[in-house]
Design a protein around this motif. Sequence first.
Motif, short mmCIF file in Angstrom:
data_model
loop_
_atom_site.label_atom_id
_atom_site.label_comp_id
_atom_site.label_asym_id
_atom_site.label_seq_id
_atom_site.Cartn_x
_atom_site.Cartn_y
_atom_site.Cartn_z
N MET A 1 -16.43 26.28 -7.02
CA MET A 1 -17.13 25.03 -7.70
C MET A 1 -17.06 24.00 -7.93
SD MET A 1 -19.14 24.46 -11.52
CE MET A 1 -20.02 22.72 -12.19
N GLU A 2 -17.64 23.01 -6.37
CA GLU A 2 -17.26 21.75 -7.01
C GLU A 2 -17.44 20.66 -8.13
OE1 GLU A 2 -18.01 17.59 -4.14
OE2 GLU A 2 -19.01 19.72 -3.57
N VAL A 3 -16.71 20.15 -8.53
CA VAL A 3 -16.40 19.05 -9.68
C VAL A 3 -17.52 17.88 -9.27
CG1 VAL A 3 -15.61 18.64 -11.46
CG2 VAL A 3 -14.65 20.05 -10.82
N PRO A 4 -18.30 18.04 -10.06
CA PRO A 4 -18.91 16.05 -10.23
C PRO A 4 -18.70 15.15 -10.10
CG PRO A 4 -20.21 18.03 -11.14
CD PRO A 4 -19.47 18.50 -11.16
N LEU A 5 -18.42 13.65 -9.18
CA LEU A 5 -17.91 12.78 -9.58
C LEU A 5 -18.02 12.01 -11.24
CD1 LEU A 5 -15.94 10.96 -8.44
CD2 LEU A 5 -18.23 9.87 -7.83
N GLU A 6 -18.77 12.40 -12.03
CA GLU A 6 -19.11 11.81 -13.19
C GLU A 6 -18.64 12.53 -14.06
OE1 GLU A 6 -23.28 14.89 -11.85
OE2 GLU A 6 -21.63 12.91 -11.16
N TRP A 7 -18.17 14.15 -13.95
CA TRP A 7 -17.08 14.87 -14.63
C TRP A 7 -16.09 14.14 -14.63
CZ3 TRP A 7 -18.90 20.97 -13.93
CH2 TRP A 7 -20.83 20.40 -15.01
N GLN A 8 -15.06 13.90 -13.79
CA GLN A 8 -14.02 13.40 -13.05
C GLN A 8 -14.22 11.91 -14.33
OE1 GLN A 8 -11.93 15.70 -11.77
NE2 GLN A 8 -13.33 17.00 -10.21
N LEU A 9 -14.75 11.35 -13.51
CA LEU A 9 -14.67 10.12 -14.39
C LEU A 9 -15.06 10.05 -15.83
CD1 LEU A 9 -17.40 7.72 -12.40
CD2 LEU A 9 -15.05 7.63 -12.30
N ALA A 10 -16.03 11.04 -16.34
CA ALA A 10 -14.90 11.27 -18.31
C ALA A 10 -14.08 11.41 -18.54
CB ALA A 10 -16.90 11.82 -18.45
N LYS A 11 -13.43 13.04 -18.15
CA LYS A 11 -12.02 12.40 -18.42
C LYS A 11 -11.51 11.56 -17.95
CE LYS A 11 -12.48 16.75 -14.94
NZ LYS A 11 -11.63 17.50 -14.31
N LEU A 12 -11.25 10.86 -16.91
CA LEU A 12 -10.31 10.09 -16.49
C LEU A 12 -10.60 8.35 -18.19
CD1 LEU A 12 -8.26 7.94 -15.27
CD2 LEU A 12 -10.16 7.55 -13.97
#
Length: 276
Positions: A1-12
């Motif tokens: 599953m490709e992780v959306p960019l907004e989820w990655q930014l939220a983690k950061l």
Amino acid sequence: MEVPLEWQLAKLLVSIGVVLGLSVIAERLSTRAAGLLSGYPLGTAIALFFIGLEISPGFAAESAVHTLAGFTATLALGGGYLLCGRRDGLRGVIAGTLGGLLAWGLMSLLLTRFDVNRLGGTLITLLAILVFSWLYRRIPEHTAPPRGGFSAAALALRAGLAAGIIFVITALAHVVPSSWAGVMAAFPVTMYPFLVILHLTHGAAPVATVIKHYPAGLGSLLCYALCVSLAYDALGLTWGTLVGFAAATLWLLAWTRGQALWQQRRSVTEDPEATR
């Protein structure tokens, strides 16, 4: 599953904010408070939440069961760092990191060989808390003196370490069994970068104080992991996370109150004249 960019930014953003908050507490309040809050479900909550978001709530709930025992590996990491990172400066940080990671890896490998349940995982870590608390009882208390604002280099290091660990854990969760995902979720995502920064800026003594008080804060982590292992499937990620934080907060408040009462009773016992 490709992780959306907004989820990655939220983690950061969440990872950076949590680590900076712990650093402020250590410099503005005390290393004892930072040690206790390092045991609060910060990094674990981030990891389990995003594992559930990216894979499934059910997988995250199953992983949380193994997280309960995985906190024993986190305690081993603190012990390894304490034993090996006794020097000040970068050499102490490197030696402490290598010793801590070795201890964490060996303990994690041992824990993942067993199919633990909620009761078993909780009992394993409770026993480890008692053992490490006893071992740390003679460590002297040291504080980290205030040093004003954060440098750009310190901000970058805090951000990089915290975010990097979270990204590695959540990425590996896609390819490893839930047992390993759970143990990795117990990795001290917020405490380890905090130890590195504290070690580099203030030396090994206040780091030892943080590690000394870390086992006391693990009760809130156990409450959190136990709650989300039950609530993620029934209530979903958001409400399950809120219920977990509520349980962890109640435990931490109760523990802090109990400690205060115990200290008060101890002072009265040692100095009866204080009550007259």
